[in-house]
Design a protein around this motif. Structure first.
Motif, PDB file in Angstrom:
ATOM      1  N   TYR A  86     -63.725 -49.682  28.011  1.00 24.31           N
ATOM      2  CA  TYR A  86     -64.348 -49.368  29.255  1.00 24.31           C
ATOM      3  C   TYR A  86     -64.906 -49.037  29.734  1.00 24.31           C
ATOM      4  CZ  TYR A  86     -58.850 -50.790  30.676  1.00 24.31           C
ATOM      5  OH  TYR A  86     -57.878 -51.294  31.190  1.00 24.31           O
ATOM      6  N   SER A 137     -60.226 -55.199  35.343  1.00 22.92           N
ATOM      7  CA  SER A 137     -59.054 -54.468  35.257  1.00 22.92           C
ATOM      8  C   SER A 137     -57.507 -55.371  35.162  1.00 22.92           C
ATOM      9  CB  SER A 137     -58.732 -54.527  36.566  1.00 22.92           C
ATOM     10  OG  SER A 137     -60.509 -53.152  37.171  1.00 22.92           O
ATOM     11  N   TYR A 204     -60.121 -50.080  38.051  1.00 20.63           N
ATOM     12  CA  TYR A 204     -60.737 -49.649  37.198  1.00 20.63           C
ATOM     13  C   TYR A 204     -60.349 -48.988  36.222  1.00 20.63           C
ATOM     14  CZ  TYR A 204     -63.495 -50.985  33.819  1.00 20.63           C
ATOM     15  OH  TYR A 204     -64.383 -51.425  32.148  1.00 20.63           O
ATOM     16  N   SER A 207     -56.055 -49.305  35.532  1.00 25.77           N
ATOM     17  CA  SER A 207     -55.985 -50.337  34.889  1.00 25.77           C
ATOM     18  C   SER A 207     -56.185 -49.826  33.060  1.00 25.77           C
ATOM     19  CB  SER A 207     -57.247 -51.611  34.548  1.00 25.77           C
ATOM     20  OG  SER A 207     -56.993 -51.998  33.826  1.00 25.77           O
TER      21      SER A 207
END
Length: 220
Positions: A86, A137, A204, A207
């Protein structure tokens, strides 16, 4: 975790060169267009295409290198593996949008006598930032749940990206003259972009937690 982020960036070293050259090129192209909406379309489309390319090749390299099996054979926390992905994708979004933004603004200064368009603004960057974060996401949980599903998601999105320019060129003029478009232009679009970017950041982070849960229960 720092080494995991560096690993992702090194794997995409050829893509890094593509992003740099593409960002410089499209930054100049956008500022050469004497139409504010078309130039913004060039910036936005170029930024998002490069973000998509990063996601596509990142998945391919993970599959070819059997990254999950390799990483889980080492004493590495699974949460760190997910967080590093990420973080690296977030860095790529910033890198891509930053290159196009700087290229267009520098091109406007250097070639001021020949460029007639408008350079990318921070609002263009924030819009693509929000859009890219929303994309990842949705995409990254697929990536950790099943790589095959992530590849299928990429293929569907690829078809959409291929068709989109044709749709815009065919219906763009009608949409530009439509009442709904004029209403959007007259809205406080800067506030909307800030909200859109904020939604992207929140999605995000949510996620990330979903991907952590998926990856924690995964067996290799």
């Amino acid at each position: 975790m720092k080494q995991l982020v560096i690993k992702d960036i090194r794997l995409l070293r050829f893509i890094n060169l593509f992003i740099l050259c593409g960002g410089l090129f499209f930054g100049y192209v956008g500022v050469s267009i004497d139409h504010v909406y078309k130039s913004k379309l060039v910036y936005g489309f170029a930024m998002f295409i490069m973000v998509y390319v990063v996601s596509m090749f990142s998945t391919q390299y993970d599959v070819k290198g059997k990254a999950d099996m390799m990483l889980n054979s080492f004493p590495v926390d699974r949460y760190d593996i997910v967080k590093s992905k990420y973080i690296s994708m977030g860095l790529y979004i910033l890198f891509i949008t930053g290159i196009v933004f700087l290229s267009s603004n520098i091109s406007k200064i250097i070639f001021s006598t020949t460029t007639v368009g408008n350079p990318a603004t921070i609002w263009d960057v924030l819009f693509i930032l929000g859009l890219s974060l929303i994309f990842f996401s949705i995409y990254l949980p697929f990536h950790y749940y099943n790589v095959g599903k992530a590849q299928a998601f990429n293929q569907i999105f690829y078809i959409i990206l291929i068709l989109l320019p044709n749709i815009i060129s065919r219906f763009g003029r009608k949409f530009e003259n439509a009442e709904i478009f004029q209403n959007i232009i007259n809205m406080h679009w800067k506030t909307l972009i800030l909200l859109f970017a904020g939604v992207g950041i929140i999605m995000y982070l949510i996620s990330l937690q979903i991907s952590k849960g998926i990856y924690k229960g995964k067996e290799f």
